[in-house]
Design an enzyme around this catalytic site. Structure first.
Site, PDB file in Angstrom:
ATOM      1  N   ASP A  79       0.826  -1.193   0.000  1.00  0.00           N
ATOM      2  CA  ASP A  79       0.000   0.000   0.000  1.00  0.00           C
ATOM      3  C   ASP A  79       0.871   1.258   0.000  1.00  0.00           C
ATOM      4  OD1 ASP A  79      -2.041   1.794   0.320  1.00  0.00           O
ATOM      5  OD2 ASP A  79      -2.461   1.297   2.405  1.00  0.00           O
ATOM      6  N   ASP A 118      -2.192   6.544  -5.734  1.00  0.00           N
ATOM      7  CA  ASP A 118      -2.355   5.574  -4.654  1.00  0.00           C
ATOM      8  C   ASP A 118      -2.544   4.177  -5.235  1.00  0.00           C
ATOM      9  OD1 ASP A 118      -2.915   4.429  -2.153  1.00  0.00           O
ATOM     10  OD2 ASP A 118      -5.051   4.860  -2.324  1.00  0.00           O
TER      11      ASP A 118
END
Ligand SMILES: *[C@@H]1O[C@H](CO)[C@@H](O)[C@H](O)[C@H]1NC(C)=O
Ligand SMILES: *[C@@H]1O[C@H](CO)[C@@H](O)[C@H](O)[C@H]1NC(C)=O
Length: 488
Positions: free
Chosen positions: A163, A366
């Site tokens: 992540d 992201d």
């Protein structure tokens, strides 16, 4: 003589155009539209075999990236627990909500604003400051990708969600004093690792836990305790520790600092925890800075029946050309990777969007957000131009946050306008067909973009739009690269 030359020039032009211009126009058309086999848009079925992408000649240290669900996933405990498309999109919205809260400029204003009534998000922020651990990270969501790393001595393999939107790495740890959710790999047992040790409360490293988790560390006897909570109320609490991390078959990072989770709950989909690739001091990238020079890259596969890579260090791409744009940081969201999106094209036509539309709330990239979020004006320009170019196809109902959907069940091939994104540094990418749609089924094929409600909210380049690109985070040089065709 003087009169002959123009005649020759004109006839040459006529000759040139009658042969070449026709081809030129045709080529331009193909340049601006994808002709797509409709069946190729469908998500992978469970009957499909996992067909890993060829590894290529990446020189850095590569880990194989797999989608959490589908034929290549090694994690699925139970297919019936797989989220529906609507659930995936709802989780995505709560992830985006928590990112917005972490980077919204209004957050910065709060300290200096004395008239509390005028800041609508204030109440939420105040609540966050009171509850512990603070709601800090992003919702894990369902659109995430996993890699396998080794931890401890002897090393134990763990599948972690990776992540770029968070910083702290943690895994569930035996004996799970409070609780562990179900995971596929055996739970990491620190007592079986000869290189494991707890970090003490008095260590300066313990104080760094606060910025990486957005919650102050605690103390249990002499051991530093971390707590991290994500937007959807998933959390992990446990000992702050260090051990040896193995990345790939040969690279070893000694003294890697991470969370050994004794109380874990949430939607981690059978993974053993999470690996944070954000910008904070405790992220993997910062901890491995001397080894890999703060450079990493990844490629997310277009389908769950294929695989991609996450590569540490340089050399993570064999794309022929990489186009670079400056990588920016923002004090309002120091963990995130901001980029300078400036404009968009649909079918080769530049959309009329004022550049300030993107700069107002900023744009970040992201790995864990599924659908790209655009400022309201940019989305409405995109939606209008895209709908116009797709007007020959029958519309379908909206799918959760996606409002521009088509029923393509009567077609075998379709012509869809290419979507281009222009970034600072004259970087431009053209999305492949897999980066345009979110496909529930052939009767609901939706434009995979959504608009923010507020013009000051941060925009996010989501992972559907990143599919198949090699994305190079050269944090050291302050640039982000896109190489097309990095994986299948
Ligand atoms: C780490 O700290 C916890 C809590 O103080 C303790 O129970 C555990 O035994 C420690 N582990 C090691 C390897 O020191
Ligand atoms: C598909 O074709 C059938 C048969 O011609 C027709 O009845 C149906 O309405 C079409 N569906 C769509 C979405 O166009």
């Amino acid at each position: 003589m003087a009169t002959i030359i123009p005649t020759i020039v004109i006839s040459l032009v006529v000759l040139f155009c009658s042969t070449s211009c026709h081809c030129f126009v045709k080529a331009q058309n193909n340049d601006h539209f994808h002709s797509v086999q409709v069946s190729s848009l469908l998500p992978a079925t469970d009957e499909e075999a996992c067909n890993p992408s060829p590894k290529g000649n990446r020189r850095g240290n590569s880990l194989e990236v797999k989608h959490k669900h589908g034929p290549c996933s090694t994690l699925e405990l139970d297919k019936s627990s797989r989220p529906s498309h609507v659930e995936i999109l709802e989780h995505d919205e709560s992830r985006v909500d928590s990112i917005r809260e972490r980077v919204n400029p209004k957050l910065v204003e709060v300290d200096s604003v004395t008239d509390h009534k005028k800041v609508p998000k204030k109440d939420k922020i105040k609540q966050k400051a009171v509850g512990l651990p603070a709601k800090s990270g992003s919702t894990i969501g369902s659109g995430n990708y996993i890699v396998t790393v080794g931890l401890g001595t002897p090393k134990k393999d763990l599948n972690l969600i990776f992540d770029t939107g968070s910083d702290f790495t943690w895994t569930q740890c035996a004996p799970c004093t409070k609780s562990c959710y179900k995971q596929k790999d055996p739970v990491f047992d620190p007592s079986e690792s000869s290189t494991y040790s707890n970090i003490t409360c008095s260590s300066t490293l313990c104080t760094e836990v606060r910025s990486a988790t957005s919650a102050p560390p605690g103390c249990s006897s002499t051991t530093c305790i971390y707590g991290i909570q994500y937007g959807d109320s998933s959390f992990s609490v446990g000992f702050f520790a260090k051990d040896t991390l193995s990345l790939g078959s040969h690279d070893i990072v000694q003294d890697f600092y991470f969370g050994c989770g004794e109380n874990n709950q949430g939607l981690f989909g059978g993974s053993a925890g999470l690996m944070g690739l954000g910008r904070n001091q405790l992220s993997v990238i910062s901890q491995c800075a001397t080894k890999y020079g703060k450079v990493f890259s990844y490629c997310l596969p277009s389908k769950s029946s294929s695989t991609g890579h996450l590569t540490f260090g340089k050399g993570g791409t064999y794309a022929k050309s990489i186009t670079y744009t400056p990588l920016l940081s923002s004090s309002s969201g120091p963990s995130f990777y901001f980029i300078d999106l400036q404009g968009m094209t649909v079918g080769g036509q530049k959309l009329s969007i004022s550049p300030t539309v993107f700069s107002q709330g900023g744009v970040l990239i992201d790995s864990g957000t599924v659908i790209t979020r655009l400022p309201p004006d940019a989305y409405s320009a995109l939606q209008t131009a895209f709908s116009k170019a797709m007007s020959q196809y029958p519309k379908a109902p909206a799918l959760s946050i996606l409002d521009t959907c088509y029923d393509l069940s009567n077609y075998t091939t379709v012509t869809i306008p290419k979507i281009g994104l222009q970034f600072g540094g004259k970087a431009e990418i053209v999305l492949p067909a897999s980066g345009i749609f979110y496909v529930k089924g052939l009767s609901q094929v939706c434009l995979a973009f959504a608009g923010n409600t507020d013009a000051t909210d941060v925009a996010i380049l989501g992972n559907v739009q990143q599919l198949t690109f090699d994305i190079v985070y050269d944090v050291a040089a302050g640039k982000l690269g896109f190489g097309s065709g990095g994986c299948l």
